[in-house]
Design a protein around this motif. Structure first.
Motif, PDB file in Angstrom:
ATOM      1  N   PRO A  45      24.485 -19.801  74.131  1.00  0.00           N
ATOM      2  CA  PRO A  45      23.856 -20.951  74.174  1.00  0.00           C
ATOM      3  C   PRO A  45      22.319 -20.933  74.855  1.00  0.00           C
ATOM      4  O   PRO A  45      21.240 -21.863  74.738  1.00  0.00           O
ATOM      5  CB  PRO A  45      24.274 -22.072  75.356  1.00  0.00           C
ATOM      6  N   GLY A  46      21.955 -19.615  75.302  1.00  0.00           N
ATOM      7  CA  GLY A  46      20.526 -19.493  75.818  1.00  0.00           C
ATOM      8  C   GLY A  46      20.536 -18.019  76.398  1.00  0.00           C
ATOM      9  O   GLY A  46      21.556 -17.154  75.913  1.00  0.00           O
ATOM     10  N   LEU A  47      19.440 -17.727  76.923  1.00  0.00           N
ATOM     11  CA  LEU A  47      19.178 -16.369  77.451  1.00  0.00           C
ATOM     12  C   LEU A  47      19.322 -16.359  78.855  1.00  0.00           C
ATOM     13  O   LEU A  47      18.704 -17.296  79.369  1.00  0.00           O
ATOM     14  CB  LEU A  47      18.068 -15.682  76.907  1.00  0.00           C
ATOM     15  N   PRO A  48      19.418 -15.163  79.588  1.00  0.00           N
ATOM     16  CA  PRO A  48      20.305 -14.280  79.124  1.00  0.00           C
ATOM     17  C   PRO A  48      21.604 -14.021  78.783  1.00  0.00           C
ATOM     18  O   PRO A  48      22.290 -15.066  79.304  1.00  0.00           O
ATOM     19  CB  PRO A  48      19.760 -12.942  80.262  1.00  0.00           C
ATOM     20  N   VAL A  49      22.121 -13.043  78.025  1.00  0.00           N
ATOM     21  CA  VAL A  49      23.584 -12.991  78.166  1.00  0.00           C
ATOM     22  C   VAL A  49      23.759 -11.642  77.850  1.00  0.00           C
ATOM     23  O   VAL A  49      23.125 -10.700  77.535  1.00  0.00           O
ATOM     24  CB  VAL A  49      23.948 -13.660  76.547  1.00  0.00           C
ATOM     25  N   THR A  50      25.180 -11.442  78.642  1.00  0.00           N
ATOM     26  CA  THR A  50      25.566  -9.867  78.816  1.00  0.00           C
ATOM     27  C   THR A  50      27.004 -10.066  77.991  1.00  0.00           C
ATOM     28  O   THR A  50      27.786 -10.755  78.544  1.00  0.00           O
ATOM     29  CB  THR A  50      25.580  -9.354  79.997  1.00  0.00           C
ATOM     30  N   LEU A  51      27.320  -8.952  77.180  1.00  0.00           N
ATOM     31  CA  LEU A  51      28.430  -8.936  76.589  1.00  0.00           C
ATOM     32  C   LEU A  51      29.255  -7.404  76.832  1.00  0.00           C
ATOM     33  O   LEU A  51      28.445  -6.410  77.047  1.00  0.00           O
ATOM     34  CB  LEU A  51      28.485  -8.792  74.848  1.00  0.00           C
ATOM     35  N   PHE A  52      30.373  -7.646  77.462  1.00  0.00           N
ATOM     36  CA  PHE A  52      31.064  -6.437  77.882  1.00  0.00           C
ATOM     37  C   PHE A  52      31.940  -6.039  76.752  1.00  0.00           C
ATOM     38  O   PHE A  52      33.092  -7.037  76.442  1.00  0.00           O
ATOM     39  CB  PHE A  52      31.791  -6.610  79.148  1.00  0.00           C
ATOM     40  N   VAL A  53      32.021  -4.983  76.041  1.00  0.00           N
ATOM     41  CA  VAL A  53      32.598  -4.674  74.810  1.00  0.00           C
ATOM     42  C   VAL A  53      33.514  -3.465  75.185  1.00  0.00           C
ATOM     43  O   VAL A  53      33.081  -2.329  75.498  1.00  0.00           O
ATOM     44  CB  VAL A  53      31.425  -4.290  73.625  1.00  0.00           C
ATOM     45  N   LEU A  54      34.605  -3.538  74.737  1.00  0.00           N
ATOM     46  CA  LEU A  54      35.728  -2.503  74.628  1.00  0.00           C
ATOM     47  C   LEU A  54      35.412  -1.382  73.853  1.00  0.00           C
ATOM     48  O   LEU A  54      34.817  -1.674  72.518  1.00  0.00           O
ATOM     49  CB  LEU A  54      37.230  -3.029  74.941  1.00  0.00           C
ATOM     50  N   PRO A  55      35.786  -0.235  74.129  1.00  0.00           N
ATOM     51  CA  PRO A  55      35.876   0.662  72.968  1.00  0.00           C
ATOM     52  C   PRO A  55      36.403   0.297  71.608  1.00  0.00           C
ATOM     53  O   PRO A  55      37.485  -0.007  71.919  1.00  0.00           O
ATOM     54  CB  PRO A  55      36.375   2.145  73.678  1.00  0.00           C
ATOM     55  N   GLY A  56      35.973   0.334  70.568  1.00  0.00           N
ATOM     56  CA  GLY A  56      36.540  -0.120  69.381  1.00  0.00           C
ATOM     57  C   GLY A  56      35.928  -1.436  68.865  1.00  0.00           C
ATOM     58  O   GLY A  56      36.127  -1.977  67.963  1.00  0.00           O
ATOM     59  N   GLY A  57      35.225  -2.208  70.055  1.00  0.00           N
ATOM     60  CA  GLY A  57      34.256  -3.245  69.470  1.00  0.00           C
ATOM     61  C   GLY A  57      34.872  -4.747  69.883  1.00  0.00           C
ATOM     62  O   GLY A  57      33.912  -5.617  69.568  1.00  0.00           O
ATOM     63  N   GLU A  58      35.958  -4.779  70.451  1.00  0.00           N
ATOM     64  CA  GLU A  58      36.325  -6.131  70.975  1.00  0.00           C
ATOM     65  C   GLU A  58      35.630  -6.589  72.042  1.00  0.00           C
ATOM     66  O   GLU A  58      35.265  -5.730  73.049  1.00  0.00           O
ATOM     67  CB  GLU A  58      37.843  -5.971  71.256  1.00  0.00           C
ATOM     68  N   ILE A  59      35.193  -7.658  72.116  1.00  0.00           N
ATOM     69  CA  ILE A  59      34.322  -8.261  73.187  1.00  0.00           C
ATOM     70  C   ILE A  59      35.182  -8.741  74.369  1.00  0.00           C
ATOM     71  O   ILE A  59      36.040  -9.612  74.076  1.00  0.00           O
ATOM     72  CB  ILE A  59      33.209  -9.611  72.928  1.00  0.00           C
TER      73      ILE A  59
END
Lengths: 158, 230
Positions: free
Chosen positions: A121-135
């Motif tokens: 919806p806005g910034l900032p955003v932090t995504l934690f991504v598993l090995p393999g690409g799943e968020i």
């Protein structure tokens, strides 16, 4: 009078917690992000990844930048850190990277494609991504030390 | 969006308010909730203006930007301003007032830590203990370390409020306990930067010194009528 001042202050607090406006640019001096390639790269990388969406006009992004730099230094090659300069002026993005001495890889995303993909919806955003690409997790808003450490620990052990 | 931080702050204020209702009015200054909320709101205004100045906005030429927000709030200056406002409002009898507010300050701090529930930031290091909380999306059990801290702070505040009040001792004890609880729970926290452990240790030392000096003053001075009444 005191009551009016209190309501004004309360309104101030609520509005201060809201999102921020964006400036859209059409080109970038950072490597431009291609959403399909970006997502494929996350899936192909065998490491857990932290993706941070930021912009130079985003004040909370400035407050969390030193923490992200420290985390990327601390975890080295064990965790991949990727920054995405979102809806930002190219020259401002470069100045931001230099100001905070960000050594991890950064991409330019003037159209906000990654932001839309992340349903941010806005910034900032932090995504934690598993090995393999799943968020595993999305963190909206400025991230603190403990939350970042927890997210990294989870994607390293998840 | 920082509404989770706002919710955590609201939780802290709620705990202060509950504390002020639970504690006897004889051991708190007049209108403690009003003083604390007023200080918080004043701190917000100062923090907002400071954030604007730091962002290069002239608040004199663009006063509307104080309301039309882009820059958030500088929490450091907001805290300094809030403390200054509390001190100013209690200037007539600062030691007595601080001693009365000390338990509620611990309640408020406990409420802030309990606000981790809104922020999704309660969890610490991994553990196999029966009360471990599983981190969302994973099978890793973790210490709910912020809830430990909240419970300990609430217990400390309650304990201080139950003891006979002697000048400076509640204030010193509260400062020391806040630092000690943070130090005790720090090993269970996950952290990138390591946390300001030195400041927590300093709080313990300063708090103990304040309490010791207060105790010394009590022992060397003949009891005054007001002390006898407590």
């Amino acid at each position: 009078m005191v009551r009016i001042a209190s309501w004004v202050s309360l309104l101030l607090v609520v509005v201060a917690c809201g999102g921020t406006a964006a400036t859209t640019q059409t080109d970038s001096t950072l490597p431009p992000v291609d959403l399909d390639a970006f997502v494929s790269a996350l899936a192909a990388d065998g490491r857990p990844t932290v993706v941070n969406l930021w912009a130079s006009w985003c004040i909370p992004c400035r407050s969390e930048a030193p923490l992200l730099r420290e985390a990327s230094t601390r975890f080295g090659d064990r965790v991949r850190f990727v920054g995405v300069a979102t809806e930002d002026a190219p020259s401002d993005s470069i100045a931001f990277i230099h100001e905070f001495d960000l050594t991890f890889e950064n991409f330019g995303d003037p159209a906000g494609a990654v932001k839309a993909w992340a349903s941010a919806p806005g910034l900032p955003v932090t995504l934690f991504v598993l090995p393999g690409g799943e968020i595993l997790r999305r963190h909206y808003g400025v991230i603190d030390d403990q939350t970042l450490a927890l997210g990294i620990d989870d994607i390293m052990n998840g | 969006m920082e509404f989770t931080l706002l919710a955590a702050a609201a939780t802290a204020i709620l705990f202060v308010w509950i504390g002020s209702k639970l504690l006897s009015s004889e051991i708190t200054p007049d209108h403690p909730t009003d003083r604390l909320i007023g200080a918080a709101l004043g701190g917000v205004v100062v923090g907002r203006v400071t954030a604007l100045i730091e962002a290069g906005v002239n608040v004199l030429t663009r006063p509307g930007d104080v309301i039309i927000i882009r820059g958030g709030i500088d929490t450091g200056w907001a805290a300094v301003a809030a403390l200054a406002i509390v001190g100013w409002s209690l200037r007539r009898d600062l030691p007595l007032a601080l001693d009365g507010l000390a338990p509620m300050a611990l309640f408020g701090l406990g409420g802030w830590h309990a606000g981790c529930l809104w922020r999704g930031a309660c969890l610490g290091t991994a553990t196999d203990l029966p009360w471990a909380v599983t981190s969302p999306g994973t099978s890793v059990g973790r210490h709910p370390v912020e809830l430990y801290a909240a419970a300990a702070l609430l217990a400390a505040g309650w304990s201080i409020s139950r003891r006979p009040r002697r000048p400076w001792i509640p204030t010193g004890t509260a400062i020391a306990m806040a630092g000690a609880i943070r130090l005790a729970t720090q090993p269970l926290r996950l952290s990138i930067m390591g946390g300001p452990v030195g400041w927590y240790l300093a709080a313990v030392i300063v708090g103990l010194l304040v309490a010791a000096v207060g105790h010394r003053v009590i022992r060397t001075r003949p009891p005054s009528p007001s002390t006898m009444e407590m």
